[in-house]
Design a protein around this motif. Sequence first.
Motif, short mmCIF file in Angstrom:
data_model
loop_
_atom_site.label_atom_id
_atom_site.label_comp_id
_atom_site.label_asym_id
_atom_site.label_seq_id
_atom_site.Cartn_x
_atom_site.Cartn_y
_atom_site.Cartn_z
N ILE A 151 45.48 39.73 45.28
CA ILE A 151 44.92 39.47 44.71
C ILE A 151 45.44 40.80 43.40
O ILE A 151 46.07 40.50 42.45
N VAL A 152 45.54 41.65 44.11
CA VAL A 152 47.03 42.70 42.84
C VAL A 152 48.04 41.70 42.75
O VAL A 152 48.76 42.42 42.22
N GLY A 153 48.78 41.71 44.34
CA GLY A 153 49.81 40.59 43.85
C GLY A 153 49.91 40.15 42.97
O GLY A 153 51.02 40.13 42.03
N GLN A 154 48.85 39.42 42.47
CA GLN A 154 49.64 38.50 41.50
C GLN A 154 49.68 39.49 40.25
O GLN A 154 50.19 38.85 39.26
N ASP B 171 39.01 45.75 46.43
CA ASP B 171 39.46 46.49 46.74
C ASP B 171 40.63 46.21 45.90
O ASP B 171 40.99 47.51 45.44
N ALA B 172 41.05 45.55 45.43
CA ALA B 172 42.08 45.12 44.45
C ALA B 172 41.66 45.98 43.01
O ALA B 172 42.65 45.84 42.10
N LEU B 173 40.37 45.83 42.51
CA LEU B 173 39.97 46.02 41.26
C LEU B 173 39.70 47.51 41.01
O LEU B 173 40.78 47.75 39.74
N VAL C 126 43.67 47.98 40.27
CA VAL C 126 44.09 47.62 39.14
C VAL C 126 44.01 48.48 38.77
O VAL C 126 44.71 49.18 37.42
N THR C 127 42.39 49.36 38.61
CA THR C 127 42.12 50.04 37.28
C THR C 127 42.40 51.23 37.30
O THR C 127 42.24 52.20 37.05
N GLU D 174 46.25 56.59 38.24
CA GLU D 174 47.93 56.97 38.16
C GLU D 174 48.75 55.28 39.05
O GLU D 174 49.69 55.87 39.28
N GLY D 175 47.91 54.44 38.46
CA GLY D 175 48.96 53.26 38.74
C GLY D 175 48.96 52.20 37.91
O GLY D 175 49.85 52.14 37.12
N ILE D 176 48.36 51.06 38.32
CA ILE D 176 48.21 49.85 37.34
C ILE D 176 47.51 50.00 36.24
O ILE D 176 48.08 50.19 35.04
N GLY D 177 46.88 51.21 36.20
CA GLY D 177 45.91 51.36 34.77
C GLY D 177 45.28 50.75 34.08
O GLY D 177 45.54 51.09 32.35
N ILE D 178 44.53 49.46 34.07
CA ILE D 178 44.00 49.33 32.96
C ILE D 178 42.47 49.18 33.53
O ILE D 178 41.69 49.11 34.56
N SER D 179 42.38 49.73 32.87
CA SER D 179 40.92 50.71 32.66
C SER D 179 39.41 49.13 32.62
O SER D 179 39.85 48.07 32.08
#
Length: 410
Positions: free
Chosen positions: A176-179, A222-224, A227-228, A231-236
């Motif tokens: 999921i994160v991989g997408q 776990d994936a979301l 994503v949020t 300190e990483g992908i950081g999408i609110s």
Amino acid sequence: MLRAVTRLNRIAMTLAAAVPLEKTPLETFVPPAKPSLVGLSRGEIAHQLGAIGVAPGQRKMRAQQLWHWMYVRGAREFSEMTNVSKEMRAQLAEHFTVDRPEVVAEQISADGTRKWLLRLPSGNDAQKAHEVECVYIPETDRGTLCVSSQVGCTLNCSFCHTGTQRLVRNLTPGEIVGQVMVARDRLNDWVDRETPNGNRLVTNIVMMGMGEPLYNFDAVRDALLIVTDNEGIGISRRRVTLSTSGVVPNIKRTGDEIGVMLAISLHAVRDELRNELVPLNRKYPLKELLQACRDYPGASNARRITFEYVMLKGVNDSLDDARRLVQLLKGIPAKINLIPFNPWPGSKYECSDWDQIEKFSEYVFNAGYSSPVRTPRGRDILAACGQLKSETEKLSVRERDALRAMAMTD
Ligand code: SAH
Ligand code: SF4
């Protein structure tokens, strides 16, 4: 005569009750010999490092470094991770990868929408590699990525292409994160990207691809959370929306454990019709579903719940339906998304006429609800809502009939 009609009615009722609500998930994921670290929490990464002999005092720091390289910089190889010692990089590469799903095909619509067909490798040679789709929709003020949560869907909504698909496996958090990572790779959207204003392209995530996210709750959560993670992908969290057909027991958990925005695939305002369009309604009828929405943690006028409503000609698009919709949503901080039905080969519905959609929308708007009509995007590449379905998972009409017959004899 009367007896024959009653008998027919009884058969019809039995058949209706026997139409499968859910197909059984058929497979579980088998990790490849060299697993990817994508999708693991920091704690799990540290644990994996321990398993390959990294000293306890170093694990947390190394996990943090890996996190940064994977989710801020988008590294695809350990060799890119220049602040990690050479020996450690070699040791990591011997046991792990930072692989994401593999892009098998990329289609770009005339309107700029992009659809990727992704292959999900499996460690089990006997099991064929599955495929899912992921769609990027650019708009002037945002870029939305529509992410899948399952291969196919165990539910059978009558207007949805994905619902006709056979084989089902839950996606792992990494898949999921991989997408999201694939989209950032393909759009050159990682932190080092040179843009005049430094803006990201992928700004919003919607869990509206293939699958029912609340039937794969733990992995989606776990994936979301990754994503949020800021300190990483950081999408609110406010820019992430999870759409469900109404798995009531997991709605509260979504608010409590993930804290993202909620969308409900409503589509009908009476149980009788909703049972037909969204068969899960037979398990969780409207009353329970709407109560779960009233109780959704964190819902407020600033954080409204979206109600999706697909416009089906002559089925659910009357002004009486609009009136009932407004009544049903009383007391819920809501907005309504009207989705013109997107046809797919073999679908039995038609999209409502445009002026009917406008009348419906106007009624809802005058009752105080924002009710945008979602412009179909990427229809030319079958990337619009409900059109996703991986080619290799297609079910022939014969196979579909057999599946139904099987479910009916259960
Ligand atoms: N399984 C989840 C999320 C994926 S579907 C859910 O059902 O909510 C994303 C949205 O597209 C849902 O609202 C779904 O009902 C809608 N949809 C499905 N098929 C469609 C079609 N053919 N045309 C328009 N919208 C459709
Ligand atoms: Fe599954 Fe959602 Fe399609 Fe229904 S609308 S079949 S829940 S993907």
